[in-house]
Design an enzyme around this catalytic site. Structure first.
Site, short mmCIF file in Angstrom:
data_model
loop_
_atom_site.label_atom_id
_atom_site.label_comp_id
_atom_site.label_asym_id
_atom_site.label_seq_id
_atom_site.Cartn_x
_atom_site.Cartn_y
_atom_site.Cartn_z
NE ARG A 117 -3.82 0.73 1.89
CZ ARG A 117 -5.04 0.83 2.42
NH1 ARG A 117 -5.24 1.51 3.52
NH2 ARG A 117 -6.08 0.27 1.84
CG HIS A 144 -8.40 0.29 -2.86
ND1 HIS A 144 -7.66 -0.82 -2.54
CD2 HIS A 144 -9.01 0.69 -1.70
CE1 HIS A 144 -7.81 -1.09 -1.25
NE2 HIS A 144 -8.61 -0.19 -0.72
CD GLN A 147 -12.94 -1.68 -0.55
OE1 GLN A 147 -12.13 -1.61 0.36
NE2 GLN A 147 -14.13 -2.24 -0.38
CG ASP A 234 -13.32 6.67 -1.10
OD1 ASP A 234 -13.30 6.51 0.13
OD2 ASP A 234 -12.31 6.56 -1.81
CB CYS A 274 -13.87 1.41 0.08
SG CYS A 274 -13.27 3.10 0.23
NE ARG A 302 -10.14 -5.02 0.51
CZ ARG A 302 -9.33 -4.04 0.94
NH1 ARG A 302 -9.86 -2.96 1.51
NH2 ARG A 302 -8.03 -4.10 0.78
N1 NVA Z 1 -9.77 6.92 -1.44
C1 NVA Z 1 -9.40 6.47 -0.13
C2 NVA Z 1 -9.67 5.02 0.03
C3 NVA Z 1 -9.35 4.48 1.41
C4 NVA Z 1 -9.57 3.00 1.53
C5 NVA Z 1 -7.94 6.78 0.13
O1 NVA Z 1 -7.13 6.58 -0.78
O2 NVA Z 1 -7.62 7.24 1.22
N1 CP Z 2 -11.12 0.10 2.46
C1 CP Z 2 -9.85 0.03 2.88
O1 CP Z 2 -8.91 -0.20 2.11
O2 CP Z 2 -9.70 0.19 4.22
P1 CP Z 2 -8.34 0.42 5.02
O3 CP Z 2 -7.79 1.75 4.57
O4 CP Z 2 -8.74 0.39 6.44
O5 CP Z 2 -7.38 -0.68 4.66
#
Ligand code: NVA
Ligand code: CP
Length: 321
Positions: A117, A144, A147, A234, A274, A302
């Site tokens: 990540r 992502h 997700q 989101d 998500c 997930r």
């Molecule tokens: N768009 C959000 C998704 C978090 C799971 C981010 O990138 O922070």
């Molecule tokens: N939806 C998601 O990826 O959650 P986290 O940021 O908690 O991993």
């Protein structure tokens, strides 16, 4: 054009990595979703699967996580393997060691796969190019994919099919919007991205998604959500983004609330997010905590979707880049 309901799984993927859903065909996505559905059923009925016994998954996090860490970690343990949590800021990566060197070191340690990540999609690609083991994108600024696989599994569970459904994503044209456009277009789900033009998804990804299926990008809420089977949203500010009043002002009219949900014209519409969510910002509590919301099934999925990804990618005997 097949739907998931017509597809017979082969139990293998030709893909070596999961970097973006751009690299996957509809059939390859069906492979993952059908294995996920099967593994979920088996797991819930108490059947053990230790197909990844002895395998190690390195999990590199440059950003925070609850669901991604929990689901990869629990999933790997449930499959008999070992998840190795690596906080990027505790690694030499945090002191500018090149990712290409990190990748080559990881592959010398008997690691069987990497989940990462991070910010830049190029970093995920670099790991895949140098690591010699399967790489799974656990979120970048651009995509992502894990997700969206979990979301597609949730939609399949609710509707028993995918092709011909309509999904409307409301809000910021971010990593989720990009992955929804690609994943849905490939599976024949009519996808609308609804939000202010200033925060529309980036053009090259939208143009690509339009070559794969029916994609609409619109500022018009009524047009965007009409007939939608799935409404999703989101956060206004993704990880790494500064809070910005003007962005908040432009996105606020696109809050998912009861009035917006009614505009689909369908009682059967489901709501997905998500998570993490900000009640009172991108979505009201009445929607996310209401009866049309399946966000906790989505979060659970997930686990199941990623177990399928790990089984298909890490279960393979060898990899050549
Ligand atoms: N768009 C959000 C998704 C978090 C799971 C981010 O990138 O922070
Ligand atoms: N939806 C998601 O990826 O959650 P986290 O940021 O908690 O991993």
């Amino acid at each position: 054009m097949t739907d998931i309901t017509d597809y017979s799984p082969k139990g293998v993927l030709k893909n070596k990595h999961l970097l973006t859903l751009k690299d996957y065909s509809a059939e390859e996505i069906y492979e993952i979703l059908l294995l996920a559905a099967q593994e979920k059923k088996r797991y819930k009925s108490g059947v053990k699967n230790d197909a990844l016994k002895g395998k190690i998954l390195a999990m590199i996090f440059s950003k925070s996580s609850t669901r991604t860490r929990l689901s990869f970690e629990a999933g790997m343990i449930q499959l008999g393997g070992y998840p190795m949590f690596l906080n990027a800021s505790d690694m030499q990566l945090g002191r500018n060691e090149p990712l290409s060197d990190t990748a080559r070191v990881i592959s010398r340690m008997g690691i069987d796969g990497i989940m990462i990540r991070t910010y830049d999609q190029k970093d995920v690609e670099e790991l895949a190019a140098y690591g010699g083991v399967p790489v799974i994108n656990g979120l970048t600024d651009l995509y992502h994919p894990c997700q969206v696989l979990a979301d597609l599994l949730t939609v399949y569970e609710r509707f028993g099919r995918l092709r011909g459904l309509k999904l409307a994503y409301i809000g910021d044209g971010n990593n989720m919007a990009n992955s929804y456009m690609i994943g849905c277009a490939k599976l024949g789900i009519d996808v609308s991205i609804v939000g202010p033009k200033e925060y529309a998804p980036q053009k090259d990804i939208t143009d690509y998604a339009k070559t794969q299926g029916t994609v609409t990008v619109t500022e018009d809420i009524t047009r965007g959500v009409s007939g939608a089977d799935v409404i999703c949203t989101d956060v206004f500010f993704s990880m790494g983004q500064e809070k910005d009043k003007s962005k908040e002002r432009l996105l606020t009219p696109y809050q998912v609330n009861d009035e917006l949900m009614k505009k689909t014209g369908k009682d059967s519409t489901i709501f997905l997010h998500c998570l993490p969510a900000h009640r009172g910002e991108e979505v009201t509590a009445s929607v996310i905590d209401g009866k049309q919301s399946f966000v906790f099934d989505e979060a659970e999925n997930r686990l199941h979707a990623q177990k399928a990804v790990m089984l298909l990618l890490l279960g393979q005997k060898s990899i050549s880049n």
